[in-house]
Design a protein around this motif. Structure first.
Motif, PDB file in Angstrom:
ATOM      1  N   LYS A 112      40.821 -52.926  58.550  1.00 52.46           N
ATOM      2  CA  LYS A 112      42.104 -52.378  58.977  1.00 52.46           C
ATOM      3  C   LYS A 112      41.899 -51.282  60.018  1.00 52.46           C
ATOM      4  N   GLY A 114      44.183 -47.981  62.192  1.00 50.61           N
ATOM      5  CA  GLY A 114      45.384 -47.176  62.333  1.00 50.61           C
ATOM      6  C   GLY A 114      45.326 -46.298  63.559  1.00 50.61           C
ATOM      7  N   ALA A 129      53.540 -47.565  65.595  1.00 49.70           N
ATOM      8  CA  ALA A 129      53.989 -48.057  64.293  1.00 49.70           C
ATOM      9  C   ALA A 129      55.257 -48.882  64.400  1.00 49.70           C
ATOM     10  N   ASN A 133      50.980 -53.125  65.930  1.00 48.79           N
ATOM     11  CA  ASN A 133      50.589 -53.657  64.622  1.00 48.79           C
ATOM     12  C   ASN A 133      49.520 -52.844  63.906  1.00 48.79           C
ATOM     13  N   ASP A 135      47.880 -50.586  60.867  1.00 48.76           N
ATOM     14  CA  ASP A 135      48.064 -50.622  59.416  1.00 48.76           C
ATOM     15  C   ASP A 135      48.587 -49.298  58.882  1.00 48.76           C
ATOM     16  N   ALA A 155      54.704 -50.068  59.655  1.00 51.78           N
ATOM     17  CA  ALA A 155      53.532 -49.635  58.893  1.00 51.78           C
ATOM     18  C   ALA A 155      53.821 -48.260  58.317  1.00 51.78           C
ATOM     19  N   ASN A 222      45.551 -46.150  53.196  1.00 48.30           N
ATOM     20  CA  ASN A 222      46.168 -47.283  53.883  1.00 48.30           C
ATOM     21  C   ASN A 222      45.211 -48.137  54.726  1.00 48.30           C
TER      22      ASN A 222
END
Length: 224
Positions: A112, A114, A129, A133, A135, A155, A222
């Motif tokens: 993942k 972010g 966000a 895309n 996470d 997200a 996350n």
């Protein structure tokens, strides 16, 4: 361990990026999105810090479309240049470059990924966000976020604001929270704009420490 690399956006544009690698296997990927001062020593240190926490981190040079390799200080002519470059930044193009960074860390880690951003980068992290895309996304003192508060994040998002921030009216953060109660919004009573930046008069070590602890826990939850 740090290095520089090149990223390719969907429109074929090639931009530079600072990469900070963890000592062992990455627990996830993280895109650090710059302030208006470029991928300077401070942003590089932020990237290095999250790499020490186990993330593969990339900081894309989103000003490269206007001027390559921007690394500015926080005073004098550099401040004026920073605002000039910000005005030249096209949000859709900046988001394409952030997507290239997300693709890079996902390809490198298979895990993942972010975003976390500061000031202009905080706004771009929010828009990542809502339009891209990731996470998970974190935004610090996101300038102008109230203009985009009606966009719905896809997200989990965490936002940090200083109560003494004269650049961002409190109602902007409150508008986001009102429209999106699931978003984690934190206020720091004695903090000004750029309270996380550990160079300059607005640095607030207590607020910065608490915000980073919250951000790290959120990202680990996350992204791992």
């Amino acid at each position: 361990m740090s290095e520089t690399t090149k990223l390719s956006s969907n429109d074929g544009f090639e931009l530079g990026a600072y990469v900070a690698r963890p000592a062992g296997e990455a627990i996830g990927g993280l895109v650090v999105i710059q302030e208006i001062f470029g991928v300077n020593k401070h942003i590089q240190s932020v990237a290095d810090g999250y790499a020490k926490d186990g993330f593969l981190v990339v900081a894309p040079a989103i000003f490269d479309r206007a001027e390559k390799n921007v690394q500015l200080s926080y005073e004098g002519d550099d401040t004026k240049k920073a605002y000039d470059l910000m005005k030249k930044t096209e949000i859709p193009k900046a988001l394409e470059d952030i997507q290239a960074a997300l693709d890079f860390v996902r390809a490198q880690t298979g895990k993942k990924a972010g975003t976390i951003g500061y000031c202009l980068g905080g706004l771009l992290s929010w828009l990542s966000a809502t339009r891209l895309n990731p996470d998970a996304s974190v935004g610090y003192y996101a300038g102008g976020i109230g203009n985009f508060a009606e966009e719905t994040p896809k997200a989990p998002v965490m936002l940090h604001f200083g109560r003494k921030d004269s650049h961002i009216p409190a109602e902007q953060g409150e508008k986001v929270k009102s429209l999106h109660p699931e978003v984690e919004v934190f206020w720091y009573d004695d903090a000004d704009h750029a309270f996380n930046r550990d160079v300059g008069a607005t640095y607030n070590p207590q607020a910065a420490k608490l915000a980073r602890e919250r951000s790290l826990a959120f990202l680990k939850k996350n992204l791992t």
